[in-house]
Write an enzyme that holds these catalytic residues in place. Structure first.
Site, PDB file in Angstrom:
ATOM      1  N   GLU A 221     -11.357   0.659  -3.570  1.00 19.95           N
ATOM      2  CA  GLU A 221     -10.671   1.109  -2.353  1.00 19.95           C
ATOM      3  C   GLU A 221      -9.419   1.886  -2.741  1.00 19.95           C
ATOM      4  O   GLU A 221      -9.154   2.141  -3.920  1.00 19.95           O
ATOM      5  CB  GLU A 221     -10.300  -0.102  -1.494  1.00 19.95           C
ATOM      6  CG  GLU A 221      -9.392  -1.092  -2.205  1.00 19.95           C
ATOM      7  CD  GLU A 221      -9.185  -2.378  -1.430  1.00 19.95           C
ATOM      8  OE1 GLU A 221      -9.857  -2.577  -0.396  1.00 19.95           O
ATOM      9  OE2 GLU A 221      -8.348  -3.197  -1.857  1.00 19.95           O
TER      10      GLU A 221
ATOM     11  N   ASP B   7       0.815  -1.220   0.000  1.00 25.46           N
ATOM     12  CA  ASP B   7       0.000   0.000   0.000  1.00 25.46           C
ATOM     13  C   ASP B   7       0.846   1.267   0.000  1.00 25.46           C
ATOM     14  O   ASP B   7       0.643   2.169   0.829  1.00 25.46           O
ATOM     15  CB  ASP B   7      -0.945   0.016   1.207  1.00 25.46           C
ATOM     16  CG  ASP B   7      -1.770  -1.247   1.326  1.00 25.46           C
ATOM     17  OD1 ASP B   7      -2.162  -1.785   0.279  1.00 25.46           O
ATOM     18  OD2 ASP B   7      -2.030  -1.691   2.458  1.00 25.46           O
TER      19      ASP B   7
END
Length: 510
Positions: A176, A17
C-alpha cells in the site's frame, strides 16, 4: 549549517501517513485524519525539522462527509503534490471513494472534490515530464494484491487507461501507500508493506518506463525496525523529497511504544511523523537512514536551523475561529459550538449524543503529543437536570475514554465525577459534591498513567482518579488514531438544559 538533534518525531502525536512536496525553499506536508474534522492538516517548513500547521485541506461538508463513520474510517493516506502553480491533495474517504482537491495556496481555500472512479485505497499522483499524469494505488476487492496504475486527466478526474498491475511488492502483506518518482532517468515505485503495525516496512522497485516491468531492490526493505529493540517501531509509509542542495530525505510514520512490566508494550500517542536522511547506493538504490534503520541522534550538514514552532500552550478562546490544533468528531452539528455567544469563552451546547456514540457530540479535541504533559480547563456550568454533563475527556474512541466532569444529582445537586469507559465496561468511580458552578478540571499525563484532579475557584487542587494509558492504546482499543484531550458537553440522551462555558484550555509539555 550542521544540525544535531534527537530522533524524536518532527511532528509528534497522531499525525500518520505523511506526504510532502517542495516548492522552492518551502516544504509542505499533509497527514491522515480518519473520522476527525477538519480533514487533512497541512504543515509548512523551511528545514524539514520544524513544522507549523497552516491549515486543513478539507474544511467544508462538501469536501468531507463523515456521517455514521466508524472510528478509524474516513479519510486515509493523502498524497500532496505541486504542479504548474497548483497544489493537489488526493485521498480516499473509505466510506465513499477516492477524490482530489486543489488550491493555488497551500493554506487554502481548497476546491470541492473531484471524484475519481478508482478502486482500492492510498491513491497517489505522479506528474511526468512529458505531461502525462499517473494515479497509483492498491488493489480493488477482487483484484490480485499489488500496486495498480492508470493515466488520469487532472481537469476532469477521468481515468484514461486501463488499470495495470505494476508490482506485487517484495512479499510482505498489504502492499500500500505507493509513491512514484523519476530519478536519474529511472522510475522508482516506493511502497509500504507488512501492515501498519510492528512488521511495517518500506520497499522499492524501479523500471525504465512508468508502465514497468518493475524490478524490486534486492536489499528490500529500505526502512524497517521490525524484530528490533529500537525505541521507534512500525516505521513505514514513507515519502521522499530532494532539498535545494541536492540532498534527499524521507518522511515516514512510526510509533513510540511504552513498555510496562508484565503487560508488554503499547502505544497511545498514535502514529507520528519522523525524518531520516537518504543516500543512493552505487547501484542506484535509495538507502534510508543507517542501512534501513534510524540512528539515535542525527547530524545533518544540509539542514538549516529553522525557528522552532511551539503552539500556544493556553487557548483563551478570544478569537472568532478555533486554533488549528482543534478537531471535531466527524462533522460538527450546527449550533453545538459558539465563540461569540459569550466573548472570550467557548460555549458548548450539549446534545443527546454522548462520547459513547458513533456520532458528533458537542466536542472539540486536540492531540496528546507528549508522554509527559499537563492539561486543564476552567469550566462554568450550572447543570439543572440529571444527564446534564460537561467536562474534560481523554479520548481514544467511543469505547475507550476517561473523563472528569461536572454534572447534576437530584439528591445532592452539582457534583464532579471521574468515569472510565473501557470496552463494554462503563463506571463512575468517584464523585464529590461541589458548591459552585465554576470548576477547574485537569490531568497530569505520564508515560503509563493519567492522573486527574479538580479545584474549585481559589480552592486547593484535589486528586480525583487515575487511569492507565495502556487501556487507551492501539493494542487495546484498536484503530489507527491516537489519544485526544477534549472538551465536551452532553445531555446523555436528551439535549442539555444549559450551555457549558469554557474560559480557557491549557496544554503544557513537561
Amino acid at each position: 549549517m550542521s544540525v544535531t538533534f534527537l530522533q524524536e518525531p518532527v511532528i509528534p502525536g497522531f499525525y500518520p501517513d505523511p506526504s510532502l512536496c517542495r516548492v522552492g525553499s518551502d516544504y509542505y506536508l499533509v497527514t491522515s485524519t480518519f473520522h476527525y474534522s477538519p480533514g487533512v492538516p497541512i504543515f509548512h517548513s523551511r528545514d524539514l525539522v520544524h513544522w507549523r500547521q497552516i491549515g486543513h485541506c478539507l474544511t467544508r461538508r462538501s469536501q468531507l462527509v463523515l456521517d455514521g463513520c466508524r472510528s478509524s474510517l474516513g479519510n486515509w493516506a493523502p498524497t500532496l503534490r505541486y504542479h504548474n502553480g497548483k497544489f493537489y491533495m488526493i485521498t480516499t474517504n473509505v466510506n465513499i471513494g477516492s477524490f482530489y482537491v486543489w488550491s493555488e495556496k497551500p493554506e487554502g481555500p481548497w476546491s470541492d472534490p473531484v471524484w475519481v472512479d478508482w478502486l482500492g485505497i492510498d491513491p497517489s499522483l505522479f506528474f511526468d515530464e512529458d505531461g502525462r499524469v499517473y494515479i497509483t494505488g492498491t488493489a480493488g476487492p477482487e483484484e490480485p494484491v499489488g500496486i495498480y496504475q492508470s493515466e488520469i486527466d487532472m481537469e476532469t478526474g477521468k481515468i484514461l487507461t486501463e488499470r495495470r498491475l505494476l508490482w506485487s511488492g517484495s512479499g510482505g502483506h498489504a502492499p500500500e501507500g505507493p509513491h512514484m518518482y523519476r530519478v536519474h532517468g529511472m522510475y522508482y515505485l516506493m511502497i509500504a508493506e507488512g501492515g501498519t503495525e510492528y512488521g511495517h516496512m518500506v520497499t522499492i522497485a524501479r523500471a525504465n518506463s512508468p508502465y514497468g516491468p518493475f524490478e524490486g531492490n534486492p536489499d528490500n526493505p529500505i526502512l524497517s525496525h521490525r524484530s528490533t529493540n529500537h525505541s521507534i517501531q512500525a516505521t513505514g509509509h514513507a515519502d521522499l523529497v530532494q532539498m535545494e542542495d541536492g540532498s534527499w530525505w524521507a518522511l515516514f510514520l512510526g510509533i513510540r511504544p511504552v513498555s510496562v512490566p508484565f503487560v508488554g508494550r503499547y502505544h497511545h500517542l498514535g502514529r507520528e511523523t519522523f525524518l531520516a536522511p537518504v543516500t543512493w547506493s552505487a547501484e542506484g538504490w535509495p538507502v534510508i537512514g543507517d542501512q534501513s534503520k534510524m540512528t539515535e541522534r542525527l547530524t545533518a550538514q544540509t539542514l538549516i536551523q529553522g525557528d522552532e514552532y511551539l503552539p500556544v500552550s493556553i487557548d483563551n478562546f478570544d478569537s472568532t475561529q478555533l486554533q488549528l490544533c482543534w478537531n471535531f468528531l466527524r462533522n460538527p452539528k450546527s449550533g453545538d459550538l459558539s465563540l461569540d455567544e459569550r466573548p472570550g469563552w467557548l460555549a458548548l451546547h450539549g446534545s443527546a449524543t454522548t462520547l459513547n456514540d458513533i456520532g458528533s457530540p458537542a466536542f472539540i479535541g486536540r492531540r496528546q503529543q507528549h508522554f509527559n504533559c499537563n492539561s486543564s480547563t476552567f469550566l462554568s456550568f450550572n447543570p439543572l437536570h440529571e444527564g446534564d454533563e460537561a467536562g474534560l475527556t481523554v479520548y481514544m474512541n467511543e469505547h475507550y475514554h476517561y473523563e472528569i466532569a461536572l454534572t447534576y444529582d437530584s439528591k445532592i445537586g452539582r457534583k464532579v465525577i471521574f468515569r472510565r469507559r473501557i470496552g463494554s465496561l462503563w463506571k463512575i468511580e468517584l464523585e464529590a459534591k461541589v458548591k459552585g458552578s465554576s470548576i477547574i478540571l485537569g490531568l497530569d499525563a505520564e508515560p503509563s498513567t493519567y492522573s486527574f484532579y479538580y479545584a474549585e475557584p481559589n480552592g486547593e487542587k484535589i486528586p480525583f482518579g487515575a487511569g492507565e494509558c495502556s487501556m487507551l492504546s492501539t493494542e487495546v482499543a484498536g484503530g489507527f488514531t491516537g489519544v485526544y484531550f477534549g472538551l465536551y458537553a452532553t445531555g446523555n440522551g436528551e439535549p442539555c438544559s444549559v450551555p457549558a462555558y469554557f474560559d480557557w484550555f491549557e496544554y503544557t509539555q513537561q
